[in-house]
Design a protein around this motif. Sequence first.
Motif, mmCIF file in Angstrom:
data_model
loop_
_atom_site.group_PDB
_atom_site.id
_atom_site.type_symbol
_atom_site.label_atom_id
_atom_site.label_comp_id
_atom_site.label_asym_id
_atom_site.label_seq_id
_atom_site.Cartn_x
_atom_site.Cartn_y
_atom_site.Cartn_z
ATOM 1 N N GLU A 77 12.994 6.425 11.935
ATOM 2 C CA GLU A 77 14.000 5.401 11.615
ATOM 3 C C GLU A 77 14.425 5.457 10.149
ATOM 4 O OE1 GLU A 77 16.619 2.664 12.850
ATOM 5 O OE2 GLU A 77 15.134 3.579 14.159
ATOM 6 N N ILE A 78 13.477 5.629 9.237
ATOM 7 C CA ILE A 78 13.849 5.612 7.815
ATOM 8 C C ILE A 78 14.442 6.936 7.356
ATOM 9 C CG2 ILE A 78 12.148 3.877 7.227
ATOM 10 C CD1 ILE A 78 10.525 6.133 5.904
ATOM 11 N N SER A 79 14.278 7.995 8.151
ATOM 12 C CA SER A 79 14.822 9.292 7.736
ATOM 13 C C SER A 79 16.291 9.431 8.127
ATOM 14 C CB SER A 79 14.000 10.432 8.337
ATOM 15 O OG SER A 79 14.128 10.431 9.749
ATOM 16 N N ARG A 80 16.850 8.479 8.819
ATOM 17 C CA ARG A 80 18.258 8.535 9.233
ATOM 18 C C ARG A 80 19.180 8.205 8.100
ATOM 19 N NH1 ARG A 80 17.929 5.666 15.103
ATOM 20 N NH2 ARG A 80 16.505 7.171 15.948
ATOM 21 N N ARG A 97 0.859 -1.184 0.000
ATOM 22 C CA ARG A 97 0.000 0.000 0.000
ATOM 23 C C ARG A 97 0.895 1.233 0.000
ATOM 24 N NH1 ARG A 97 -4.462 -2.634 3.705
ATOM 25 N NH2 ARG A 97 -5.539 -3.742 2.049
ATOM 26 N N PRO A 98 0.327 2.435 -0.049
ATOM 27 C CA PRO A 98 1.155 3.646 -0.192
ATOM 28 C C PRO A 98 2.251 3.816 0.861
ATOM 29 C CG PRO A 98 -1.114 4.190 -0.660
ATOM 30 C CD PRO A 98 -1.106 2.762 -0.173
ATOM 31 N N LEU A 99 1.982 3.510 2.116
ATOM 32 C CA LEU A 99 3.009 3.682 3.143
ATOM 33 C C LEU A 99 4.185 2.756 2.898
ATOM 34 C CD1 LEU A 99 4.027 4.981 5.731
ATOM 35 C CD2 LEU A 99 2.715 3.291 7.017
ATOM 36 N N LEU A 100 3.927 1.498 2.638
ATOM 37 C CA LEU A 100 5.009 0.548 2.373
ATOM 38 C C LEU A 100 5.761 0.930 1.103
ATOM 39 C CD1 LEU A 100 6.552 -1.998 3.101
ATOM 40 C CD2 LEU A 100 4.850 -3.290 1.820
ATOM 41 N N SER A 101 5.036 1.345 0.086
ATOM 42 C CA SER A 101 5.682 1.752 -1.162
ATOM 43 C C SER A 101 6.581 2.972 -0.954
ATOM 44 C CB SER A 101 4.639 2.071 -2.227
ATOM 45 O OG SER A 101 3.878 0.928 -2.511
ATOM 46 N N ALA A 102 6.173 3.880 -0.085
ATOM 47 C CA ALA A 102 6.954 5.097 0.150
ATOM 48 C C ALA A 102 8.235 4.825 0.921
ATOM 49 C CB ALA A 102 6.111 6.123 0.895
ATOM 50 N N ILE A 103 8.238 3.823 1.793
ATOM 51 C CA ILE A 103 9.430 3.568 2.607
ATOM 52 C C ILE A 103 10.267 2.404 2.100
ATOM 53 C CG2 ILE A 103 8.357 4.543 4.664
ATOM 54 C CD1 ILE A 103 7.941 1.671 5.665
ATOM 55 N N ASP A 104 9.859 1.784 1.014
ATOM 56 C CA ASP A 104 10.586 0.641 0.460
ATOM 57 C C ASP A 104 11.905 1.117 -0.149
ATOM 58 O OD1 ASP A 104 11.535 -1.614 -0.791
ATOM 59 O OD2 ASP A 104 9.608 -2.147 -1.684
ATOM 60 N N PRO A 105 13.046 0.632 0.347
ATOM 61 C CA PRO A 105 14.327 1.082 -0.197
ATOM 62 C C PRO A 105 14.600 0.579 -1.612
ATOM 63 C CG PRO A 105 14.678 -0.635 1.429
ATOM 64 C CD PRO A 105 13.207 -0.313 1.440
ATOM 65 N N ASP A 106 13.861 -0.430 -2.051
ATOM 66 C CA ASP A 106 14.061 -0.962 -3.403
ATOM 67 C C ASP A 106 13.340 -0.161 -4.473
ATOM 68 O OD1 ASP A 106 15.565 -3.016 -2.277
ATOM 69 O OD2 ASP A 106 13.819 -4.323 -2.068
ATOM 70 N N LEU A 107 12.469 0.745 -4.060
ATOM 71 C CA LEU A 107 11.720 1.572 -5.001
ATOM 72 C C LEU A 107 12.296 2.989 -5.022
ATOM 73 C CD1 LEU A 107 8.077 0.469 -4.122
ATOM 74 C CD2 LEU A 107 9.458 -0.256 -6.061
ATOM 75 N N PRO A 108 12.017 3.754 -6.071
ATOM 76 C CA PRO A 108 12.503 5.135 -6.103
ATOM 77 C C PRO A 108 11.921 5.933 -4.935
ATOM 78 C CG PRO A 108 11.555 4.502 -8.223
ATOM 79 C CD PRO A 108 11.297 3.388 -7.274
ATOM 80 N N PRO A 109 12.642 6.957 -4.474
ATOM 81 C CA PRO A 109 12.135 7.773 -3.360
ATOM 82 C C PRO A 109 10.776 8.375 -3.698
ATOM 83 C CG PRO A 109 14.398 8.351 -3.866
ATOM 84 C CD PRO A 109 13.942 7.410 -4.946
ATOM 85 N N ALA A 110 9.965 8.534 -2.682
ATOM 86 C CA ALA A 110 8.614 9.067 -2.874
ATOM 87 C C ALA A 110 8.304 10.091 -1.795
ATOM 88 C CB ALA A 110 7.590 7.940 -2.816
ATOM 89 N N VAL A 111 7.394 10.961 -2.101
ATOM 90 C CA VAL A 111 6.888 11.920 -1.123
ATOM 91 C C VAL A 111 5.651 11.310 -0.494
ATOM 92 C CG1 VAL A 111 5.887 14.198 -0.795
ATOM 93 C CG2 VAL A 111 7.779 13.886 -2.397
#
Length: 89
Positions: free
Chosen positions: A86-89, A49-63
């Motif tokens: 955690e992911i913003s570090r 879903r959108p949250l997982l897609s946004a934080i997935d390191p294998d996908l391009p960065p997303a807003v």
Amino acid sequence: MTAWTCRLPPTNGITARQLMAIRLAEAAGQTDPGALASDIYTRHYLLARPLLSAIDPDLPPAVLLIDELDRADEPYEAFLLELLAEISR
């Protein structure tokens, strides 16, 4: 012709695919809950879903726009803020 899909609602955080895997393991006689738990909580069973897609390191960065977080219950709000920190570090 109309195509029908049946989508079961999650049960206590478990998706229909996880529930099916549990039932199949039970039918096959697998009784070790540790082995089953290590399998059903893998990426294979996650819904992208959108949250997982946004934080997935294998996908391009997303807003990611998160609106009305103050309406969420406190445990979810705390979890989401920890995750984002955690992911913003």
